[in-house]
Design a protein around this motif. Structure first.
Motif, short mmCIF file in Angstrom:
data_model
loop_
_atom_site.label_atom_id
_atom_site.label_comp_id
_atom_site.label_asym_id
_atom_site.label_seq_id
_atom_site.Cartn_x
_atom_site.Cartn_y
_atom_site.Cartn_z
N GLU A 32 0.83 -1.20 0.00
CA GLU A 32 0.00 0.00 0.00
C GLU A 32 0.88 1.26 0.00
OE1 GLU A 32 -3.02 1.46 3.24
OE2 GLU A 32 -3.44 -0.62 2.66
N ASN A 35 1.06 3.93 -2.99
CA ASN A 35 0.54 5.22 -2.60
C ASN A 35 1.16 6.37 -3.41
OD1 ASN A 35 -1.13 6.69 -1.06
ND2 ASN A 35 0.32 6.95 0.62
N LYS A 58 -2.17 7.08 -5.74
CA LYS A 58 -3.10 7.84 -4.91
C LYS A 58 -2.53 9.19 -4.46
CE LYS A 58 -5.68 7.14 -0.80
NZ LYS A 58 -5.23 6.51 0.44
N GLU A 59 -1.25 9.18 -4.14
CA GLU A 59 -0.63 10.44 -3.71
C GLU A 59 0.51 10.82 -4.64
OE1 GLU A 59 0.56 10.71 0.37
OE2 GLU A 59 -1.30 9.83 1.08
N ARG A 110 -9.97 10.50 -10.10
CA ARG A 110 -9.96 10.47 -8.64
C ARG A 110 -11.36 10.74 -8.09
NH1 ARG A 110 -6.90 12.61 -4.52
NH2 ARG A 110 -7.55 14.69 -5.08
N SER A 146 -13.56 7.68 -8.50
CA SER A 146 -13.32 6.54 -7.63
C SER A 146 -13.55 6.88 -6.15
CB SER A 146 -11.89 6.01 -7.83
OG SER A 146 -10.97 7.00 -7.44
N ASP A 147 -13.11 8.06 -5.72
CA ASP A 147 -13.30 8.42 -4.31
C ASP A 147 -14.67 9.04 -4.13
OD1 ASP A 147 -10.76 7.71 -4.26
OD2 ASP A 147 -9.91 9.67 -3.78
N PRO A 202 -4.87 14.69 0.11
CA PRO A 202 -4.10 13.45 0.14
C PRO A 202 -3.08 13.41 1.27
CG PRO A 202 -3.45 14.80 -1.73
CD PRO A 202 -4.64 15.45 -1.11
#
Lengths: 221, 183
Positions: free
Chosen positions: A5, A9, A13-14, A193, A196-197, A208
């Motif tokens: 993860e 990340n 994601k970030e 983003r 999905s979020d 983030p």
């Protein structure tokens, strides 16, 4: 399980460039060619992994009052080592990156990860974080570099892609083109983003960096 | 408590600085020779591009006059020889272009004719000024002498860069004339 993860990340994601919008200066400056973006990204990754490991090792040794100067000394040490090695063994890339290589020292991604992650986490996790963030940076730079090179010079990694009869759009190589491509990429990333979020009303909840931010919970209501 | 706060932080920082400095000194020593080798190899390679027939190059001392009337500056001269015989010189000169210095390498043979011209460094606008650096344009200078090289047409939209290239070639010929006088 957490390791994977942490690593992913930074890439998705970030992503430091496209989500955290850090390190914008080298992002815009060196991405006129895909190979420059890749080289800059890998140089930054090397520095990021090394500095994250060392800072994580020293997190109990470095007193709070002098942590920023300590981080900067460690980071600039690694940057100088990387640039010396590059000058010796990858001279062309060294010349293409020029000033921006030494400017990795003040790249906020590296100091940001030192402060936000390496100073609080284990050595192994910090290393993964550095690698993930570095590769995320590399990926973003190579992508932006590819788009700008293909449209601006008609080549990709030096190979002719567009037929020579089509005259390339030079503005992609100049600063406005850099901003344009950068903006478009952020827009695309934001689009996915948001899909999905689940969007939360509270601005801080969408940030983030919430996990690392000291005031992360302040905006909650 | 207060005392440790005054002593420990600077001490740790000093230690970190010392260790980093030591590491840098080691890396510097290790990379010193490869960096110098790479530098000379790069310089040799670009000289060879301009003087393909030469087998050895040696750096010459700059002549007394190095600045032309237009402000172009002669930066370096390297003598090219083949089998012990001087066959020409490679001049490095710089002139102001549209945005910053345009550094030009120009090979001139013993008859005073250009063997090849190359822009080694520039920060001109990509797509406009940068066209001057392409072989399509610079190949026109092959075989030119001081006068004919000055008469070659510039590129539309890249006047400043074209002029800078010719000014730098002028500086190369200035150096050539001074060398030719001596010999």
């Amino acid at each position: 399980m957490r390791a994977k993860e942490i690593f992913l990340n930074g890439i998705v994601k970030e992503n430091p460039v496209l989500v955290l919008v850090l390190g914008t200066c080298p992002t815009l400056a060196v991405t006129t060619m895909a190979v420059n973006g890749l080289g800059m990204g890998l140089a930054t990754t090397a520095v990021l992994v090394c500095s994250n490991i060392v800072i994580s090792l020293l997190k109990r040794v470095i007193p709070n009052q002098v942590r920023i100067p300590s981080y900067i000394v460690i980071i600039s040490g690694f940057v100088t080592i990387v640039s010396l090695l590059m000058e010796a063994y990858a001279r062309e890339l060294y010349q293409a990156l020029g000033l921006f290589l030494s400017l990795i020292v003040v790249n906020c991604i590296i100091l940001g990860r030192a402060e936000m992650f390496a100073a609080k986490n284990s050595v192994f996790h910090s290393m993964l974080d550095g690698a993930g963030m570095g590769l995320g940076f590399t990926l973003a730079l190579t992508l932006i570099g590819s788009i700008r090179e293909i449209f601006g010079s008609g080549t990709w990694f030096g190979l002719q892609i567009l037929p020579e009869a089509i005259s390339p759009v030079t503005i992609f190589l100049l600063a406005p083109g850099g901003f344009f491509v950068f903006g478009c990429m952020i827009a695309v990333v934001n689009f996915f983003r948001r899909k999905s979020d689940r969007l939360v009303r509270n601005a801080c909840m969408n940030c983030p960096s919430i996990g690392a931010c000291q005031n992360g919970r302040e905006g909650e209501f | 408590m207060k005392r440790t706060g005054m002593v420990k932080p600077p001490l740790v920082l000093t230690l970190i600085c010392l260790i980093v400095t030591a590491a840098l000194a080691i890396v510097y020593q290790v990379t010193l020779t490869p960096i110098q080798e790479a530098k000379t190899a790069a310089a040799e390679a670009s000289c060879r591009e301009l003087m393909p027939d030469a087998d050895a190059f040696s750096e010459l001392v700059l002549p007394t006059e190095t600045t032309t009337d237009s402000g172009a500056q002669l930066l370096a001269i390297s003598e090219a020889s083949a089998g012990g015989q001087t066959i020409g010189w490679v001049f490095t000169a710089a002139a102001s272009g549209y945005s910053g210095q345009v550094t030009v390498m120009c090979g001139i043979d013993c008859d005073g004719l250009v063997t090849r011209v190359k822009i080694s460094e520039h920060t001109e606008t990509p797509g406009l000024g940068s066209k001057v650096a392409e072989p399509d344009y610079t190949d026109q200078f092959i075989g030119a002498d001081a006068e004919t090289s000055a008469a070659i047409d510039g590129i539309t939209g890249a006047t400043f860069t074209s002029v800078a290239l010719k000014e730098a070639i002028g500086a190369a010929f200035l150096g050539y004339q001074q060398i030719a006088e001596v010999e």
